[in-house]
Scaffold this active site. Structure first.
Site, PDB file in Angstrom:
ATOM      1  CE  LYS A 130      -4.442   0.799   0.059  1.00 15.28           C
ATOM      2  NZ  LYS A 130      -5.525  -0.061  -0.433  1.00 15.28           N
ATOM      3  CG  ASP A 150      -7.342   3.083  -0.924  1.00 20.31           C
ATOM      4  OD1 ASP A 150      -7.799   1.934  -0.898  1.00 20.31           O
ATOM      5  OD2 ASP A 150      -7.464   3.861   0.055  1.00 20.31           O
TER       6      ASP A 150
HETATM    7  P1  NDP Z   1     -13.022   7.588  -2.916  1.00 26.15           P
HETATM    8  O1  NDP Z   1     -11.978   8.596  -2.674  1.00 26.15           O
HETATM    9  O2  NDP Z   1     -13.513   7.373  -4.284  1.00 26.15           O
HETATM   10  O3  NDP Z   1     -14.294   7.864  -2.003  1.00 26.15           O
HETATM   11  C1  NDP Z   1     -14.206   7.899  -0.615  1.00 26.15           C
HETATM   12  C2  NDP Z   1     -15.569   8.254  -0.069  1.00 26.15           C
HETATM   13  O4  NDP Z   1     -15.563   8.128   1.341  1.00 26.15           O
HETATM   14  C3  NDP Z   1     -15.954   9.712  -0.367  1.00 26.15           C
HETATM   15  O5  NDP Z   1     -17.348   9.796  -0.452  1.00 26.15           O
HETATM   16  C4  NDP Z   1     -15.450  10.433   0.869  1.00 26.15           C
HETATM   17  O6  NDP Z   1     -16.119  11.658   1.124  1.00 26.15           O
HETATM   18  C5  NDP Z   1     -15.744   9.420   1.946  1.00 26.15           C
HETATM   19  N1  NDP Z   1     -14.775   9.543   3.036  1.00 26.15           N
HETATM   20  C6  NDP Z   1     -13.447   9.454   2.976  1.00 26.15           C
HETATM   21  N2  NDP Z   1     -12.882   9.658   4.174  1.00 26.15           N
HETATM   22  C7  NDP Z   1     -13.897   9.878   4.992  1.00 26.15           C
HETATM   23  C8  NDP Z   1     -13.974  10.146   6.364  1.00 26.15           C
HETATM   24  N3  NDP Z   1     -12.855  10.237   7.127  1.00 26.15           N
HETATM   25  N4  NDP Z   1     -15.194  10.303   6.915  1.00 26.15           N
HETATM   26  C9  NDP Z   1     -16.317  10.224   6.146  1.00 26.15           C
HETATM   27  N5  NDP Z   1     -16.301   9.966   4.826  1.00 26.15           N
HETATM   28  C10 NDP Z   1     -15.123   9.797   4.270  1.00 26.15           C
HETATM   29  O7  NDP Z   1     -12.436   6.228  -2.309  1.00 26.15           O
HETATM   30  P2  NDP Z   1     -12.883   4.735  -2.601  1.00 26.15           P
HETATM   31  O8  NDP Z   1     -14.340   4.671  -2.810  1.00 26.15           O
HETATM   32  O9  NDP Z   1     -11.969   4.184  -3.606  1.00 26.15           O
HETATM   33  O10 NDP Z   1     -12.493   4.056  -1.208  1.00 26.15           O
HETATM   34  C11 NDP Z   1     -13.446   3.900  -0.151  1.00 26.15           C
HETATM   35  C12 NDP Z   1     -12.988   2.761   0.740  1.00 26.15           C
HETATM   36  O11 NDP Z   1     -12.909   1.547  -0.025  1.00 26.15           O
HETATM   37  C13 NDP Z   1     -11.616   2.922   1.379  1.00 26.15           C
HETATM   38  O12 NDP Z   1     -11.626   2.300   2.646  1.00 26.15           O
HETATM   39  C14 NDP Z   1     -10.701   2.133   0.440  1.00 26.15           C
HETATM   40  O13 NDP Z   1      -9.533   1.702   1.089  1.00 26.15           O
HETATM   41  C15 NDP Z   1     -11.613   0.967   0.104  1.00 26.15           C
HETATM   42  N6  NDP Z   1     -11.297   0.225  -1.111  1.00 26.15           N
HETATM   43  C16 NDP Z   1     -11.154   0.840  -2.312  1.00 26.15           C
HETATM   44  C17 NDP Z   1     -10.917   0.099  -3.449  1.00 26.15           C
HETATM   45  C18 NDP Z   1     -10.839   0.707  -4.802  1.00 26.15           C
HETATM   46  O14 NDP Z   1     -10.698  -0.052  -5.773  1.00 26.15           O
HETATM   47  N7  NDP Z   1     -10.939   2.015  -4.954  1.00 26.15           N
HETATM   48  C19 NDP Z   1     -10.734  -1.360  -3.381  1.00 26.15           C
HETATM   49  C20 NDP Z   1     -10.969  -1.919  -2.072  1.00 26.15           C
HETATM   50  C21 NDP Z   1     -11.211  -1.135  -0.994  1.00 26.15           C
HETATM   51  P3  NDP Z   1     -15.689  13.011   0.366  1.00 26.15           P
HETATM   52  O15 NDP Z   1     -16.203  12.865  -1.037  1.00 26.15           O
HETATM   53  O16 NDP Z   1     -16.338  14.107   1.116  1.00 26.15           O
HETATM   54  O17 NDP Z   1     -14.201  13.062   0.446  1.00 26.15           O
HETATM   55  O1  2IT Z   2      -7.817  -1.838  -1.012  1.00 32.47           O
HETATM   56  C1  2IT Z   2      -7.731  -2.280  -2.180  1.00 32.47           C
HETATM   57  O2  2IT Z   2      -7.861  -3.477  -2.441  1.00 32.47           O
HETATM   58  C2  2IT Z   2      -7.469  -1.322  -3.253  1.00 32.47           C
HETATM   59  N1  2IT Z   2      -7.371  -0.126  -3.004  1.00 32.47           N
HETATM   60  C3  2IT Z   2      -7.262  -1.805  -4.674  1.00 32.47           C
HETATM   61  C4  2IT Z   2      -5.868  -2.316  -4.863  1.00 32.47           C
HETATM   62  C5  2IT Z   2      -5.513  -2.670  -6.289  1.00 32.47           C
HETATM   63  O3  2IT Z   2      -4.317  -2.947  -6.484  1.00 32.47           O
HETATM   64  O4  2IT Z   2      -6.343  -2.663  -7.181  1.00 32.47           O
END
Ligand code: NDP
Ligand code: 2IT
Length: 452
Positions: A127, A167
């Site tokens: 990460k 992420d």
């Molecule tokens: P994004 O940046 O696309 O979206 C994050 C969302 O969560 C936004 O709506 C944001 O609000 C909100 N958010 C972030 N931090 C906070 C906080 N401290 N309190 C409240 N709301 C918050 O990220 P992702 O959707 O990609 O990631 C979301 C989660 O999923 C994370 O935990 C990430 O590690 C996990 N994840 C992501 C993957 C991926 O492929 N992208 C894969 C697997 C897991 P705002 O818009 O106001 O910032």
């Molecule tokens: O938490 C996760 O699995 C991710 N942010 C995606 C990682 C990846 O390599 O696609």
């Protein structure tokens, strides 16, 4: 508690490193789950697997200097935690958020090792990211930051070495800029990042993969545990980013009624079902606050209930059949879990990484809620990242339908493997223990086979 974890906790207590608390939270859950395995098979202790697994192979930390639109020089910190490459090249996302520190990235990297192992694919765990805050930055500032970040990171990554992805705060736009800089510095056209825009090597369906995968996993879990479909069920989702949006999209396509979403400022509740087209417009195109949803609807003489701003917990007070925390770590507390259970929720699927606190998780398990832990439920994103690596290596482009079918199959297999493992270890229905044991075993066996 095992000696090893006790020693580590003692060291931690004396180290003053508060940032590591979240890493220890993740580690404690895993070690508690795998204790029966460690006690039943002496080889893991003989090969000191746990001692070796909990320390990253290396942590790369670097300075990122860039100039903002006002010609002011800005300095951030960049990181890459290369945790374990026993099963394949280091693989895991990059997070750009002001809260990023070494402890958060160690927690995410550690979880990634076991998640990637559960996919059955040849990928190790890593990460990275930066404390850079993309909010309010111009497109040009994002580009300059990404270029500066890659100036340092390019030394440590490669298609067979370490393949970062997105992420929080990192999507196709940022991956595009990072790729452009990598290509310029190295004069190569390698599949060194995943989540690239489709036009130059990205996989179809990578944007949708994590959210769709969460729903595929949930469907399989509910079929196995309750013989119930998601069709017609009321669901709550937190977050409004990549994972949340595509979780909502897949749920809606299956006929579920998604009544909420949230961002860092507040929560929306729309009993008619969330208007996803509008959410995409606000969050993906305009990169604005969800609050705009209210003004648009107000103009149409309909005012959805909203808690704006809130402390991030209103979403869990909404009655639902299934809950999908998709925002960030520790967003769902014991009080929230209690509210969900009292309101009749029967299923919780973690789209975000470790969104439930240990106390919330304990409550879900003791109330026999179907609980899909993050490292299993959100493994669809990294799985399609690996499909992207395969396509890049073989110069192929797979159709949307092919990627979707492979993703669904992968999520169903993970669910089956976890359920079986839990049963084998006498904890039937406990998907946390099932995921931790199955994920750990594959990595540990590879580590043993590769020697010390
Ligand atoms: P994004 O940046 O696309 O979206 C994050 C969302 O969560 C936004 O709506 C944001 O609000 C909100 N958010 C972030 N931090 C906070 C906080 N401290 N309190 C409240 N709301 C918050 O990220 P992702 O959707 O990609 O990631 C979301 C989660 O999923 C994370 O935990 C990430 O590690 C996990 N994840 C992501 C993957 C991926 O492929 N992208 C894969 C697997 C897991 P705002 O818009 O106001 O910032
Ligand atoms: O938490 C996760 O699995 C991710 N942010 C995606 C990682 C990846 O390599 O696609």
């Amino acid at each position: 508690m095992l000696d090893i974890i006790k020693n580590e906790f003692d060291k931690f207590k004396h180290s003053n490193c508060a940032d590591d608390a979240i890493f220890f939270q993740a580690m404690e859950e895993v070690i508690t789950s795998i204790t029966p395995l460690l006690e039943s098979d002496a080889k893991y202790k003989r090969y000191a697997i746990l001692d070796r697994l909990i320390i990253p192979d290396r942590i790369i930390k670097f300075k990122v200097t860039w100039m903002d639109d006002k010609q002011v020089i800005q300095v951030n910190t960049g990181y890459r935690v290369q945790f374990n490459n026993s099963l394949g090249p280091y693989k895991g996302g990059l997070r750009f958020h002001p809260t990023v520190n070494e402890g958060i990235l160690k927690f995410l990297g550690f979880e990634q090792i076991l998640k990637n192992s559960l996919t059955g694919l040849p990928i190790g765990g890593a990460k990275g990211g930066s404390d850079f805050d993309p909010k309010g930055k111009s497109d040009f500032e994002i580009m300059k930051f990404c270029s500066a970040f890659m100036t340092e990171l390019h030394k440590y990554i490669g298609p067979r070495m370490d393949v970062p992805a997105g992420d929080i705060g990192v999507g196709a736009r940022e991956i595009g800029y990072l790729f452009g800089e990598y290509k310029k510095i190295t004069s190569t056209y390698d599949g060194v990042l995943t989540g690239k825009p489709f036009i130059f090597g990205g996989s179809l369906m990578r944007p949708e993969a994590t959210g769709y995968g969460v729903v595929y996993f949930t469907e399989a879990m509910l079929e196995h545990e309750r013989k119930e479909p998601l069709k017609g069920k009321v669901c709550t989702v937190s977050g409004a980013g990549n994972v949340a949006i595509y979780t909502i999209e897949k749920l809606q396509s299956l006929g579920a009624i998604v009544v909420s979403c949230s961002d860092s400022a507040g929560t929306l509740y729309d009993s008619r079902g969330i208007d996803l087209k509008l959410i995409k417009e606000i969050k993906l195109e305009k990169r604005a606050s969800l609050e705009e949803y209210l003004s648009v609807n107000r103009a149409a003489n309909y005012i959805p209930v909203a808690d704006y701003p809130d402390g991030g917990h209103s979403v869990w007070a909404i009655p639902c059949y299934a809950a999908f925390p998709c925002a960030t770590q520790n967003e769902l507390t014991k009080v929230d879990a209690d509210n969900l259970i009292k309101n009749g929720c029967v299923s919780v699927s973690e789209g975000a990484n470790m969104p439930s606190t240990p106390e919330a998780t304990e409550l879900f398990l003791s109330h026999k809620i179907c609980f899909a832990p993050a490292k299993a439920a959100n493994a669809g994103g990294v799985s399609v990242s690996e499909f992207e690596m395969s396509q890049n290596a073989s110069m192929q482009k797979w159709s949307f339908a092919k990627v979707d079918e492979k993703l669904k199959e992968t999520m169903q297999q993970i669910c089956k493997r976890i359920a079986l493992t839990a049963k084998d270890y006498g904890v039937e229905g406990n998907y946390i223990d099932g995921a931790n044991i199955a994920g750990f075993k594959r990595v540990a066996d590879a580590m043993i086979a590769e020697g010390i």
